[in-house]
Design a protein around this motif. Structure first.
Motif, PDB file in Angstrom:
ATOM      1  N   THR A 112      56.932   6.957  14.096  1.00 53.50           N
ATOM      2  CA  THR A 112      55.763   7.409  13.338  1.00 53.50           C
ATOM      3  C   THR A 112      56.034   8.716  12.602  1.00 53.50           C
ATOM      4  OG1 THR A 112      54.377   6.380  15.001  1.00 53.50           O
ATOM      5  CG2 THR A 112      53.295   7.957  13.552  1.00 53.50           C
ATOM      6  N   GLU A 113      56.799   9.629  13.267  1.00 48.67           N
ATOM      7  CA  GLU A 113      57.086  10.911  12.624  1.00 48.67           C
ATOM      8  C   GLU A 113      57.903  10.718  11.353  1.00 48.67           C
ATOM      9  OE1 GLU A 113      55.489  13.260  13.863  1.00 48.67           O
ATOM     10  OE2 GLU A 113      54.952  12.273  15.746  1.00 48.67           O
ATOM     11  N   TRP A 114      58.899   9.885  11.470  1.00 43.39           N
ATOM     12  CA  TRP A 114      59.714   9.590  10.296  1.00 43.39           C
ATOM     13  C   TRP A 114      58.861   8.981   9.202  1.00 43.39           C
ATOM     14  CZ3 TRP A 114      64.464  11.296   9.511  1.00 43.39           C
ATOM     15  CH2 TRP A 114      65.258  11.660  10.614  1.00 43.39           C
ATOM     16  N   PHE A 115      57.959   8.067   9.617  1.00 46.97           N
ATOM     17  CA  PHE A 115      57.130   7.386   8.637  1.00 46.97           C
ATOM     18  C   PHE A 115      56.280   8.397   7.870  1.00 46.97           C
ATOM     19  CE2 PHE A 115      53.067   5.526   7.404  1.00 46.97           C
ATOM     20  CZ  PHE A 115      53.465   4.427   6.679  1.00 46.97           C
ATOM     21  N   LEU A 116      55.629   9.252   8.640  1.00 46.92           N
ATOM     22  CA  LEU A 116      54.719  10.204   8.006  1.00 46.92           C
ATOM     23  C   LEU A 116      55.480  11.220   7.153  1.00 46.92           C
ATOM     24  CD1 LEU A 116      52.043  10.957  10.751  1.00 46.92           C
ATOM     25  CD2 LEU A 116      51.705   9.807   8.555  1.00 46.92           C
ATOM     26  N   ALA A 117      56.632  11.700   7.680  1.00 44.92           N
ATOM     27  CA  ALA A 117      57.379  12.741   6.976  1.00 44.92           C
ATOM     28  C   ALA A 117      57.831  12.275   5.605  1.00 44.92           C
ATOM     29  CB  ALA A 117      58.576  13.168   7.819  1.00 44.92           C
ATOM     30  N   THR A 118      58.146  11.029   5.506  1.00 45.00           N
ATOM     31  CA  THR A 118      58.686  10.530   4.228  1.00 45.00           C
ATOM     32  C   THR A 118      57.643   9.768   3.432  1.00 45.00           C
ATOM     33  OG1 THR A 118      59.431   8.533   5.363  1.00 45.00           O
ATOM     34  CG2 THR A 118      61.013  10.332   5.171  1.00 45.00           C
ATOM     35  N   HIS A 119      56.435   9.734   3.951  1.00 45.86           N
ATOM     36  CA  HIS A 119      55.408   8.953   3.264  1.00 45.86           C
ATOM     37  C   HIS A 119      54.930   9.661   1.995  1.00 45.86           C
ATOM     38  CE1 HIS A 119      51.952   6.365   2.595  1.00 45.86           C
ATOM     39  NE2 HIS A 119      51.168   7.454   2.532  1.00 45.86           N
ATOM     40  N   SER A 120      54.895   8.894   0.935  1.00 44.78           N
ATOM     41  CA  SER A 120      54.346   9.423  -0.316  1.00 44.78           C
ATOM     42  C   SER A 120      52.944   8.885  -0.472  1.00 44.78           C
ATOM     43  CB  SER A 120      55.196   8.963  -1.495  1.00 44.78           C
ATOM     44  OG  SER A 120      56.455   9.590  -1.462  1.00 44.78           O
ATOM     45  N   PRO A 121      52.023   9.738  -0.794  1.00 45.38           N
ATOM     46  CA  PRO A 121      50.640   9.289  -0.944  1.00 45.38           C
ATOM     47  C   PRO A 121      50.558   8.119  -1.924  1.00 45.38           C
ATOM     48  CG  PRO A 121      50.773  11.664  -1.063  1.00 45.38           C
ATOM     49  CD  PRO A 121      52.186  11.170  -1.060  1.00 45.38           C
ATOM     50  N   ILE A 122      49.706   7.176  -1.549  1.00 45.60           N
ATOM     51  CA  ILE A 122      49.604   5.958  -2.349  1.00 45.60           C
ATOM     52  C   ILE A 122      48.234   5.921  -2.999  1.00 45.60           C
ATOM     53  CG2 ILE A 122      49.542   3.435  -2.249  1.00 45.60           C
ATOM     54  CD1 ILE A 122      51.490   3.622   0.122  1.00 45.60           C
ATOM     55  N   THR A 123      48.247   5.590  -4.229  1.00 46.39           N
ATOM     56  CA  THR A 123      46.994   5.426  -4.949  1.00 46.39           C
ATOM     57  C   THR A 123      46.912   3.990  -5.419  1.00 46.39           C
ATOM     58  OG1 THR A 123      47.062   7.710  -5.711  1.00 46.39           O
ATOM     59  CG2 THR A 123      45.602   6.198  -6.888  1.00 46.39           C
ATOM     60  N   CYS A 124      45.959   3.258  -4.891  1.00 46.25           N
ATOM     61  CA  CYS A 124      45.790   1.878  -5.355  1.00 46.25           C
ATOM     62  C   CYS A 124      44.562   1.809  -6.260  1.00 46.25           C
ATOM     63  CB  CYS A 124      45.682   0.925  -4.177  1.00 46.25           C
ATOM     64  SG  CYS A 124      44.593   1.462  -2.872  1.00 46.25           S
ATOM     65  N   THR A 125      44.249   0.612  -6.651  1.00 41.38           N
ATOM     66  CA  THR A 125      43.122   0.476  -7.574  1.00 41.38           C
ATOM     67  C   THR A 125      42.189  -0.604  -7.064  1.00 41.38           C
ATOM     68  OG1 THR A 125      44.338  -1.137  -8.893  1.00 41.38           O
ATOM     69  CG2 THR A 125      44.470   1.151  -9.600  1.00 41.38           C
ATOM     70  N   ASP A 126      40.942  -0.461  -7.401  1.00 40.15           N
ATOM     71  CA  ASP A 126      40.021  -1.572  -7.170  1.00 40.15           C
ATOM     72  C   ASP A 126      39.410  -1.946  -8.514  1.00 40.15           C
ATOM     73  OD1 ASP A 126      38.243   0.390  -7.712  1.00 40.15           O
ATOM     74  OD2 ASP A 126      37.282   0.404  -5.734  1.00 40.15           O
ATOM     75  N   ASN A 127      38.350  -2.655  -8.468  1.00 48.99           N
ATOM     76  CA  ASN A 127      37.808  -3.118  -9.736  1.00 48.99           C
ATOM     77  C   ASN A 127      37.143  -1.987 -10.542  1.00 48.99           C
ATOM     78  OD1 ASN A 127      35.822  -2.758  -7.913  1.00 48.99           O
ATOM     79  ND2 ASN A 127      34.779  -4.705  -8.252  1.00 48.99           N
ATOM     80  N   VAL A 128      37.109  -0.792  -9.954  1.00 53.60           N
ATOM     81  CA  VAL A 128      36.518   0.344 -10.674  1.00 53.60           C
ATOM     82  C   VAL A 128      37.597   1.271 -11.219  1.00 53.60           C
ATOM     83  CG1 VAL A 128      34.991   2.345 -10.484  1.00 53.60           C
ATOM     84  CG2 VAL A 128      34.447   0.222  -9.263  1.00 53.60           C
ATOM     85  N   GLY A 129      38.543   1.609 -10.355  1.00 53.42           N
ATOM     86  CA  GLY A 129      39.588   2.521 -10.797  1.00 53.42           C
ATOM     87  C   GLY A 129      40.474   2.904  -9.646  1.00 53.42           C
ATOM     88  N   PRO A 130      41.254   4.002  -9.806  1.00 54.63           N
ATOM     89  CA  PRO A 130      42.186   4.411  -8.768  1.00 54.63           C
ATOM     90  C   PRO A 130      41.474   4.794  -7.482  1.00 54.63           C
ATOM     91  CG  PRO A 130      42.606   5.567 -10.841  1.00 54.63           C
ATOM     92  CD  PRO A 130      41.299   4.877 -10.999  1.00 54.63           C
ATOM     93  N   VAL A 131      42.093   4.434  -6.391  1.00 53.23           N
ATOM     94  CA  VAL A 131      41.566   4.797  -5.077  1.00 53.23           C
ATOM     95  C   VAL A 131      42.730   5.361  -4.285  1.00 53.23           C
ATOM     96  CG1 VAL A 131      40.438   3.964  -2.981  1.00 53.23           C
ATOM     97  CG2 VAL A 131      39.932   2.876  -5.187  1.00 53.23           C
TER      98      VAL A 131
END
Lengths: 986, 235
Positions: A13-32
């Motif tokens: 989990t530590e490795w996962f979080l340390a290297t995790h880049s924030p993700i921005t997805c979209t829905d039918n309105v816009g970026p989330v």
């Protein structure tokens, strides 16, 4: 610890979080963004929330869902409270792992241990899809499905279900790697996302039963399936239509079963005051149950059920497949794309550079410091510490490769650089067009780090990249890359563009120069003054400036060189190899001094016809090598060939089929050097024959000599020059034979002589210009004419490849010419029979056969006398032609016939080989004439028998006259000697 | 079909065919030559027979020159005509009539010789017969042995008086038979006066007075039957 796939379990989990880049997805309105999504779930006002995260494989669905799960768990562990209140929240995470249904179900069972009694059916489903009997169970399920739907089938397939209930078909349909078997494997074995998108379907061939399987079901259907491919296709389609349903039936979870299981668990949880958070990385792992799962977790608004938060990852096709009514029950559908993590659409390369910088920083941190980085991510949303801070070479490193700012800290991009990741990602040369975070990690960052660690082995940078050879490489390499090894020179096709964004050495050298020592490369031997000193050419931070204008060199040239670079430097297949093969074919066709060599012969050279690209084999080319029967000119993947090809490409594209281009003179010299070194090798390559051509030649010459004797019935002239002349020019005549074998051999002799002679002449031809053969080397003929005249064999020539190398010789070896001695024996015997068949004729006419030739003479002369007598008596023979022939049997003609028989008798008395010195036809003609005469005269004799019975001949009269004279003379003697009259004693 | 001697097979056939156009001529010529040959053979046999007869006669007569002139004349004539016949036969074109004439001439020559031998033989037969008949009565009375000898001669000549013998043996047997008679007569030792008396008596010219001759009287007494045979007649 760096993995392209989200590694969350097992303390990662530590490795996962340390290297995790924030993700921005979209829905039918816009970026989330991810935090917003988390809050939506965690603070949802509804007791039941169903969120679908859809996206292409590798886009980051799992990354996001895992982050959500961690975030969920972290929040539950802190003071944050979800909308579910104080309930105990059980979070279940079903990861993709092997991707099989079995694994997915097992994860579900493992994470809800207290609810095992409700999961019995799921465990049963796990058992049901496993084991050898699973194939048979699916087979039976198909029967049930098709039986139920039989009324909807087309007329000829109404009884299709019987096929899945017949003893004869079981083995065939459940066979290894058949549709049923593959579907079962899919349920229990590892699979990738693409494969999971569809089922292994039945094909028409599955319904083309082998004879042993064509039993146990409707005979009419069996016959129609056997005869009609259209019906077989229809049968396959029909079975496929029910395949998904049948597989679901196999699990026992079809219909509402899964729904009921979840319902029972949720009821129990509700009773316990618990809530359920279900995270599923990829619903497709549930295979045919994807719809059932979505159905099971859809909001039901039933107070008996515990609150439920469901986040399901789905591929786009799986989502599309969902029924509209289910889609309508989903609370939120989010789409995640490549840009969601890498932010490629943002100005500059900051998003992707930051993405890789997090990984690089995490990697440099190591297991001891990774927690610190993870903590920053938990607390502050991103990394806030740089491992580079403690690095002694930070300054030089960042000067060369640049860095990324995370708040106040600077994380170096070594071994990449600003914009390098983006260019590398775009320049990847992969089978897939997907360019997502997983691709970046899997195909760029990891290979590059590995390659750096091993100091760039080979001419590439360790990544499967499309090479981008500098446009001015041919012009500048001698000046700027002096002292570089071949591998280092090759690597410039990657380093320059991908690390600087420049297309020419003149433009990019200054930017690349400070990086070279880090890649263990020597410095440029010379930098263009106009580019300034290397130290003054720090790579600009902003690489988004417009790309430099393409140099004058044709695009085709650069493209060709790039593919060549990829081939040699990356050890990759040679793309569009035909272009290079055509260049090499021209070299082979035009530059080899074939006129100067006799081996391989002109014939062998000609076996391959015009040398084209098909004859050229370049190691690693994509196209399959030409057929083996043609000359193959092999060019290995070596630096020498690589350089040679580059020169040829320059010749073609820069010089427009000339050496008149910058660096052309040097290239021409290299070309000449290469040619002198390799010419013999490639001339030898013309020789595609495998058998001994000398032996073939000997056989051919032996045959021609035998053919000459066979046809002309005499041996070759003793004078060698004349003999050679005859060998190459004699025209075989139609040879008459008494035996069928001789006639057969005679029939195809002209063609065979022509073919064999052509082989020999082609082998011995001495090329003189482009014309035909006007000079041959006669020595091999002379050498092979020395064999004993009594030897009628074709000589020893036994090569397995003779059929390919010398087809006409091969056919000769299979002909009766190899048994000429036996054939001549047969002819000899036939000749003896022929000649001595005349004995019957001669004896009939009371002619002694002790001396056959003389008997023939007597016979013919007598026959002629008979005919003359007939003519005097106005008696016709009944065959005008024959009568004329007999009448014309003048002594000279008779002598000729006698001589022919005499020679025939001589041959018969000698060895069989003597037949080759005799014109058997003339003997046969003579015998035939004699027999015709015999038959005709016998008929005449029979016709005249009545008339001749009382005929008095002159001879008879003369004989009587002579007798009378004798008597008178005796009487006279008596008169003259009366005193000696005998005394009568009694 | 008859194949000419030495000609067989095709040659024979050729000859036959060649003969077809002139069969009439060939048939006629064959007839002539066949006839000629037959006649020549007949003449030859006849001539030989006659010459044998001449030989036999000469022995019977004990005269080697018997009929010599006849023989020479006949042979000379026959030879001359035979030579002419030969010339005719050697011609390609036979003349049957002339050939026939020549044969007639030859036959005449040979026939004359036959006639001469027949006459000669008849004379011989007559002579023996006459002498035997002369002594036959005396032999009947004086000597049965003599009579036997005379009868043997009779047997030899019986039936052969008209055909001259051609056998030398036969001729010699006739001579021998006569010689046996002579010997028997001599064995009777008849003295000349007696012999004369007997001859005369046989001829009927004997003189009865001769009986008184002692030699005759003694002889008669020796053979009493002789007495009984004597009778006297008147002239």
């Amino acid at each position: 610890m760096l993995s392209p796939i989200a590694q969350v379990g097992s303390g990662a989990t530590e490795w996962f979080l340390a290297t995790h880049s924030p993700i921005t997805c979209t829905d039918n309105v816009g970026p989330v963004d991810q935090e917003e999504l988390f809050k939506f779930l965690f603070s949802a006002s509804k007791p039941e929330t169903l969120v679908i995260v859809k996206g292409e494989p590798g886009a980051g669905k799992s990354q996001l869902i895992n982050w959500l799960k961690i975030r969920f768990d972290d929040s539950l562990g802190s003071d944050e409270h979800p909308s579910m209140g104080d309930r105990r929240v059980r979070s279940v995470m079903i990861r993709r792992r092997s991707g099989s249904l079995k694994d997915a179900l097992e994860q579900l069972v493992e994470q809800l241990p207290e609810f095992e009694r409700y999961l019995a059916k799921i465990r049963a489903a796990i058992d049901g899809v496993s084991g050898e009997a699973a194939n048979l169970r699916l087979y039976k399920q198909l029967y049930l499905c098709l039986f139920d739907a039989r009324d909807t089938a087309q007329k000829h397939l109404r009884l299709l279900h019987e096929i899945f209930n017949a003893n004869g078909t079981v083995k065939w349909l459940c066979r290894k790697n058949g549709a049923i078997d593959l579907n079962i494997k899919r349920l229990v074995e590892q699979s990738d996302a693409t494969a999971r998108e569809s089922l292994p379907f039945f094909r028409a061939d599955d319904f083309k039963f082998p004879p042993s399987a064509n039993l146990g079901f409707d005979g009419d259907l069996a016959d129609r399936l056997a005869d009609d491919e259209v019906l077989r296709n229809a049968a396959a389609s029909r079975a496929n239509e029910y395949l998904r349903f049948a597989i679901a039936g196999l699990t026992g979870l079809r219909g509402d079963t899964l729904n009921e299981i979840f319902r029972e668990i949720r009821e129990e949880m509700q009773r316990r005051g618990e809530a359920l958070a279900l995270f599923i990385e990829d619903v497709s792992t549930l295979s045919v149950l994807d719809e059932e799962l979505v159905n099971a977790v859809q909001p039901l608004n039933d107070p008996k059920l515990c609150p439920l938060v469901s986040v399901l990852g789905m591929t786009i096709p799986a989502y599309v497949r969902l029924p509209d009514n289910l889609k309508g029950r989903i609370d939120r559908v989010l789409e995640i794309s490549t840009d969601s993590s890498l932010k490629l659409q943002e100005a500059g390369d900051s998003g992707i550079d930051e993405f890789v910088a997090r990984y690089l920083n995490g990697l440099r941190a190591g297991p001891d410091q990774i927690r610190l980085l993870a903590d920053d991510v938990r607390a502050r949303g991103d990394q806030r510490q740089s491992v580079c801070e403690d690095c002694p070479v930070k300054t030089k490193c960042i000067e060369a490769f640049g860095s990324v700012q995370f708040g106040d800290v600077e994380i170096g991009l070594y071994p990449l650089g600003p914009g390098v990741a983006r260019r590398l990602l775009k320049g990847l040369d992969l089978d897939t067009s997907l360019r997502n975070p997983r691709t970046l990690l899997q195909h760029v960052v990891l290979p590059l780090l590995g390659s750096i660690a091993t100091e760039f082995r080979g001419s590439t940078v360790g990544i499967s990249l499309k090479p981008r050879s500098p446009g001015d490489l041919a012009v500048e390499q001698d000046r700027m890359l002096a002292g570089w090894t071949a591998e280092q020179k090759g690597r410039i096709s990657y380093l320059l563009y991908y690390w600087t964004g420049r297309e020419t050495l003149r433009e990019g050298a200054a930017i690349l120069a400070p990086m070279l020592p880090w890649f263990q490369h020597p410095p440029f031997s010379r930098l263009d003054p106009s580019e300034g000193k290397p130290d003054d050419t720090r790579p600009p931070k902003d690489f988004t400036r417009p790309a430099p204008v393409e140099p004058e060199a044709p695009k085709k040239y650069h493209d060709s060189i790039a593919r060549l670079d990829a081939w040699f430097q990356q050890n990759r297949p040679l793309e569009r190899d035909v272009e290079y093969r055509q260049l090499l074919a021209s070299v082979i066709s035009r530059s080899l001094s074939l006129d100067q060599v006799r081996i391989p012969s002109q014939r062998v050279q000609g076996l391959s016809g015009q040398i084209t690209a098909a004859n050229i084999e370049i190691e690693g080319m994509i196209k399959k090598p030409a057929v083996a029967s043609k000359a193959r000119f092999v060019f290995e993947r070596s630096h020498e060939i690589y350089e040679f090809l580059k020169d040829l490409v320059g010749f073609e594209h820069l010089g427009k089929s000339s050496w008149r281009f910058p660096g052309g003179e040097e290239a021409r010299r290299r070309y000449g050097h290469w040619l002198s070194k390799r010419e013999a090798q490639y001339i030898r390559a013309y020789d595609i024959t495998k058998c001994d051509s000398r032996a073939a030649l000997a056989t051919g010459v032996r045959f021609l000599r035998l053919a000459y004797r066979f046809s002309l019935r005499k041996d070759l002239p003793s004078d060698l020059a004349q003999a050679v002349n005859q060998i190459v020019s004699f025209k075989p005549t139609d040879t008459f034979g008494l035996s069928a074998a001789i006639n057969n051999m005679s029939n195809d002799l002209p063609q065979r002589v022509q073919a064999i002679r052509k082989v020999i002449l082609d082998e011995l031809a001495v090329r003189q210009g482009a014309g035909g053969i006007n000079f041959i080397d006669p020595r091999p003929i002379v050498e092979n004419l020395s064999f004993n005249a009594d030897d009628v064999s074709l000589g020893e020539f036994d090569g397995a490849d003779v059929e390919i190398d010398f087809p006409s010789i091969s056919r000769l070896q299979k002909s009766q010419w190899t048994m000429l001695a036996e054939v001549l024996q047969g002819e000899h015997k036939a000749l003896e029979t022929l000649i001595y068949s005349l004995e019957t004729v001669l004896r009939h006419w009371h002619i002694s056969t002790e001396n056959m030739p003389e008997a023939i003479r007597e016979y013919l002369e007598s026959a002629r006398a008979v005919i003359k007598a007939c003519e005097e008596a106005n008696q016709l023979l009944g065959n005008d032609n024959l009568q004329e022939r007999i009448r014309s049997l003048a002594p000279a003609i008779v002598s000729r016939h006698v001589s022919m028989i005499e020679r025939g008798v001589s041959v018969v008395d000698g060895e069989a080989l003597a037949v080759l010195s005799l014109d058997v036809k003339e003997v046969n003609d003579t015998v035939d004439l004699l027999k015709q005469i015999d038959a005709a005269i016998r008929r005449l004799q029979e016709a005249l028998s009545q008339r001749l019975s009382d005929v008095v001949t002159t001879e008879e009269v003369e004989a009587g006259q002579q007798q009378a004279i004798t008597s008178i003379q005796e009487f006279l003697a008596l008169c003259a000697a009366e005193s000696v009259c005998p005394e009568v004693e009694a | 079909m008859t194949i000419p001697s030495g000609l067989r097979g095709l040659r024979a056939l050729e000859a036959k065919i060649r003969g077809l156009p002139n069969q009439d001529t060939l048939q006629r010529r064959r007839q002539i030559v066949r006839s000629t040959q037959d006649q020549v053979r007949g003449l030859q046999s006849e001539l030989i027979l006659n010459l044998q007869r001449v030989n036999a006669l000469r022995i019977a007569q004990d005269n080697s020159d018997l009929l010599e002139s006849n023989v020479k004349r006949a042979l000379a004539s026959a030879s001359a005509k035979t030579i002419e016949l030969l010339a005719l036969l050697r011609k390609d074109d036979f003349d049957g009539r002339k050939i026939s004439e020549k044969f007639d001439a030859i036959k005449r020559a040979t026939k004359s010789l036959a006639d001469d031998t027949g006459t000669g033989w008849a004379d011989i037969c007559n002579e023996y017969t006459d002498q035997a008949n002369a002594i036959r009565p005396i032999a009947e009375r004086l000597s049965p042995r003599l009579l036997a000898r005379i009868q043997e001669l009779d047997g030899l000549l019986a039936g052969k008086r008209n055909t001259p013998p051609n056998s030398v043996t036969f001729a010699r047997s006739v001579v021998d038979a006569w010689r046996a008679i002579t010997i028997e007569i001599e064995s009777l030792a008849i003295k000349p006066a007696v012999k004369q008396f007997l001859n005369d008596a046989k001829n009927g010219t004997g003189d009865p007075k001769s009986i008184i001759d002692p030699e005759i009287r003694t002889f008669l007494d020796t053979y009493p039957l002789l007495w009984k045979s004597l009778y006297v007649v008147f002239r």
